[in-house]
Design a protein around this motif. Structure first.
Motif, short mmCIF file in Angstrom:
data_model
loop_
_atom_site.label_atom_id
_atom_site.label_comp_id
_atom_site.label_asym_id
_atom_site.label_seq_id
_atom_site.Cartn_x
_atom_site.Cartn_y
_atom_site.Cartn_z
N GLN A 105 0.75 -1.43 -0.13
CA GLN A 105 -0.06 0.18 -0.17
C GLN A 105 0.55 1.22 0.09
O GLN A 105 0.59 2.43 0.03
CB GLN A 105 -0.94 0.41 1.03
N THR A 106 2.47 1.06 -0.50
CA THR A 106 3.09 2.56 -0.42
C THR A 106 2.48 3.54 -1.52
O THR A 106 1.28 2.53 -2.48
CB THR A 106 4.61 1.93 -0.60
N SER A 107 3.02 4.79 -1.49
CA SER A 107 2.57 5.26 -2.80
C SER A 107 3.60 5.55 -3.46
O SER A 107 2.70 6.38 -4.58
CB SER A 107 2.55 7.05 -1.17
N SER A 131 -4.50 3.28 -2.10
CA SER A 131 -5.67 4.27 -2.14
C SER A 131 -5.83 5.63 -1.63
O SER A 131 -4.52 5.99 -1.10
CB SER A 131 -6.81 3.68 -0.77
N LEU A 132 -6.21 6.46 -3.16
CA LEU A 132 -5.42 7.84 -3.07
C LEU A 132 -6.59 7.97 -2.15
O LEU A 132 -7.01 9.40 -2.78
CB LEU A 132 -6.58 7.50 -4.75
N GLN A 187 -0.42 13.65 -6.80
CA GLN A 187 0.31 14.29 -5.33
C GLN A 187 1.35 14.72 -5.04
O GLN A 187 1.45 15.95 -4.74
CB GLN A 187 0.77 13.23 -4.50
N ALA A 188 2.47 14.49 -5.87
CA ALA A 188 3.89 15.09 -5.42
C ALA A 188 3.98 16.67 -5.28
O ALA A 188 4.34 17.40 -4.31
CB ALA A 188 4.89 14.49 -6.48
N THR A 347 -5.85 12.50 -5.78
CA THR A 347 -6.30 12.63 -4.15
C THR A 347 -7.39 13.93 -4.18
O THR A 347 -7.21 14.55 -5.19
CB THR A 347 -5.47 12.83 -3.28
N PRO A 348 -8.21 13.59 -2.99
CA PRO A 348 -9.11 14.76 -2.44
C PRO A 348 -7.87 16.51 -2.94
O PRO A 348 -8.54 17.15 -3.34
CB PRO A 348 -9.24 14.48 -1.23
N LEU A 349 -6.98 16.25 -2.69
CA LEU A 349 -6.48 17.50 -2.01
C LEU A 349 -5.55 18.25 -3.22
O LEU A 349 -5.96 18.99 -3.68
CB LEU A 349 -4.35 17.67 -1.48
#
Ligand SMILES: NC(=O)C1=CN([C@@H]2O[C@H](COP(=O)(O)OP(=O)(O)OC[C@H]3O[C@@H](n4cnc5c(N)ncnc54)[C@H](OP(=O)(O)O)[C@@H]3O)[C@@H](O)[C@H]2O)C=CC1
Ligand SMILES: O=C(O)C(=O)Cc1ccc(O)cc1
Length: 447
Positions: A105-107, A131-132, A187-188, A347-349
């Motif tokens: 589950q690592t990103s 899971s994002l 994400q990053a 992701t939400p962010l």
């Protein structure tokens, strides 16, 4: 789609193992067990007694270590720090149950897949997941990436899908290379922006919500503050791991810092025309062909403020240069990334970051006001300067691959904001729920 009878048989006969009972491991263990799966878990052996005690009464079993989990589990998920994935898989892989499916589950998936291929016995199949969203977001309808990497048995993948369906997330099927490319773009760089805001406020020793309506006031500013503080209320290793272990992320974060400093240079040289031309080109590239806009509304976000200040008659808020938002749109343009292509796997962010950037660029007159503020206003100069330095410093830390510097920088800011984190998280959670309802509804209108 798996038949109900097959699902029930798997639930009766199969065991799910989770190695690493931190925030995400616990979320998974609870959800799977609630859905009727037999779940065994472990954290580090030296904390076994404490962990067992704190999860007494839950529907899953806590075992002492990853050997005990691995030997009885039909699907094993390593939910541990990205930096340590190779070491931890190496430690427990020889105990993998014959014919089990294993994933992580690592990103960032390249190091995880490499570790699984390197250490697992050949009979083990590999299906990884991601899971994002963070552990405090309801997984329902959020994207969940499934990576079918090595499946020698036809039922391995349907079995994992059946387990993961307990989360009620939206399944997205990718290779590990596609996954890492997309999460670098999404994400990053999102984290780089909000982490840089936090550093800038910390360095100028400013809690932006405390200074009244003059600056840092209003809906867009609430988003910046709430999301930045939300990131700083999390564990540093999550952000460090996904940025440092993903080479594609280095490029994105470097470009983001470059965009921030180049735009800032145009501000201070008062190069209005060049700035306008560059931002309009970026706007055309990113938003020009987009007919399914997310359109976050400033007034929608106004109520999520940490500020206790009630605006008085005649008080005015100075327009911000919004360097952090201009820089993200510019860096998408420079790297020729269409952020909307990634919404399905975001992701939400990221969706919120895209939503507020879109709002800034697409609300009539707002970009012009912002350019004016950037060229003529002096109020945000010191903040913008600190922001540029912060963005550069994060990009260097990431490209040097220094977990230690990452931790120090992160924790310094975390300490600065510590007293506010619980309240910020509460307000941030409410804000995120509202925004996601709005963004996800509008997303349905996309062409
Ligand atoms: N948090 C998030 O928002 C998300 C995180 N992820 C990814 O999921 C993974 C887990 O993240 P998260 O749950 O937040 O992090 P946590 O730090 O909360 O969980 C990791 C857990 O693994 C434990 N651990 C370390 N070594 C071992 C070992 N040898 N055996 C068993 N357990 C061990 C850690 O213990 P200790 O702390 O003592 O080292 C910790 O409790 C990370 O790779 C992260 O990138 C993915 C999606 C979202
Ligand atoms: O939404 C975000 O970007 C978060 O901050 C939560 C998060 C962190 C790491 C992941 O791998 C997935 C989600």
């Amino acid at each position: 789609m798996t038949a109900v009878s097959q699902l029930e048989e798997w639930k009766r006969t199969k065991t799910i193992g989770i190695i690493g009972l931190g925030d995400m491991g616990l979320l998974y263990a609870d959800k799977f067990a609630e859905a009727g799966w037999n779940v065994v878990t472990c954290d580090r052996p030296d904390v076994y007694e404490d962990v067992k005690e704190s999860f007494k009464g839950r529907k899953f079993t806590v075992l002492k270590d990853g050997h005990l989990v691995s030997r009885v589990s039909d699907y094993i998920i390593y939910s541990v720090e990205a930096e340590r994935i190779d070491q931890i898989v190496a430690m427990y892989s020889a105990s993998t149950k014959l014919g089990a499916v294993v994933g992580g589950q690592t990103s960032c998936k390249s190091p995880e897949i490499k570790a699984l291929e390197k250490h697992l016995p050949e009979d083990a199949d590999i299906v990884s997941v991601h899971s994002l969203h963070g552990p405090r977001v309801n997984p329902e309808a959020q994207p969940l990436v499934l990576i079918k990497h090595r499946c020698q048995r036809a039922d391995s993948f349907p079995f994992v899908e059946a387990v993961m369906s307990s989360l009620k997330s939206k399944h997205v099927y990718l290779t590990y290379e596609e996954h890492d490319r997309i999460t670098a773009d999404t994400q990053a760089v999102t984290h780089a922006a909000f982490l840089s805001m936090g550093v800038a406020w910390c360095k100028i020793e400013l809690y932006p919500w405390t200074i009244g309506v003059n600056r840092w006031f209003g809906g867009l500013e609430n988003v910046k503050v709430n999301i930045s503080l939300r990131i700083y209320s999390n564990k540093w290793h999550v952000y460090a791991g996904l940025a440092i272990t993903n080479p594609a992320a280095h490029q994105q974060i470097t470009q983001y810092a470059r965009s921030a400093s180049e735009l800032f240079a145009l501000f201070v040289q008062h190069k209005r025309q060049e700035l306008t031309r560059r931002l309009n080109a970026a706007k055309e590239f990113v938003f020009g062909k987009q007919d399914g806009l997310l359109l976050l509304d400033d007034s929608l976000l106004e109520r999520y403020s940490l500020s206790k200040h009630e605006p008085q008659e005649g008080e005015q808020t100075l327009p911000n240069s919004h360097l952090s938002l201009l820089a993200i749109v510019d860096s998408w343009y420079q790297l020729k990334i269409n952020p909307y292509d990634h919404i399905i796997c975001s992701t939400p962010l990221f969706r919120i970051f895209l939503g507020v950037s879109e709002y800034l660029f697409m609300t009539p007159g707002l970009l012009e006001t912002t350019i004016n503020a950037a060229i003529e206003g002096e109020a945000f100069r010191p903040d913008d300067l600190e922001f540029v330095i912060a963005a550069r410093s994060w990009s260097q830390i990431v490209s040097f691959g220094s977990y230690e510097l990452y931790r120090k920088q992160f924790e310094e800011v975390q300490d600065f904001f510590k007293p506010m984190l619980p309240e910020a998280n509460m307000i941030g959670n409410e804000m995120i729920k509202t925004i996601l309802r709005h963004v996800d509804n509008n997303e349905g209108r996309e062409s």
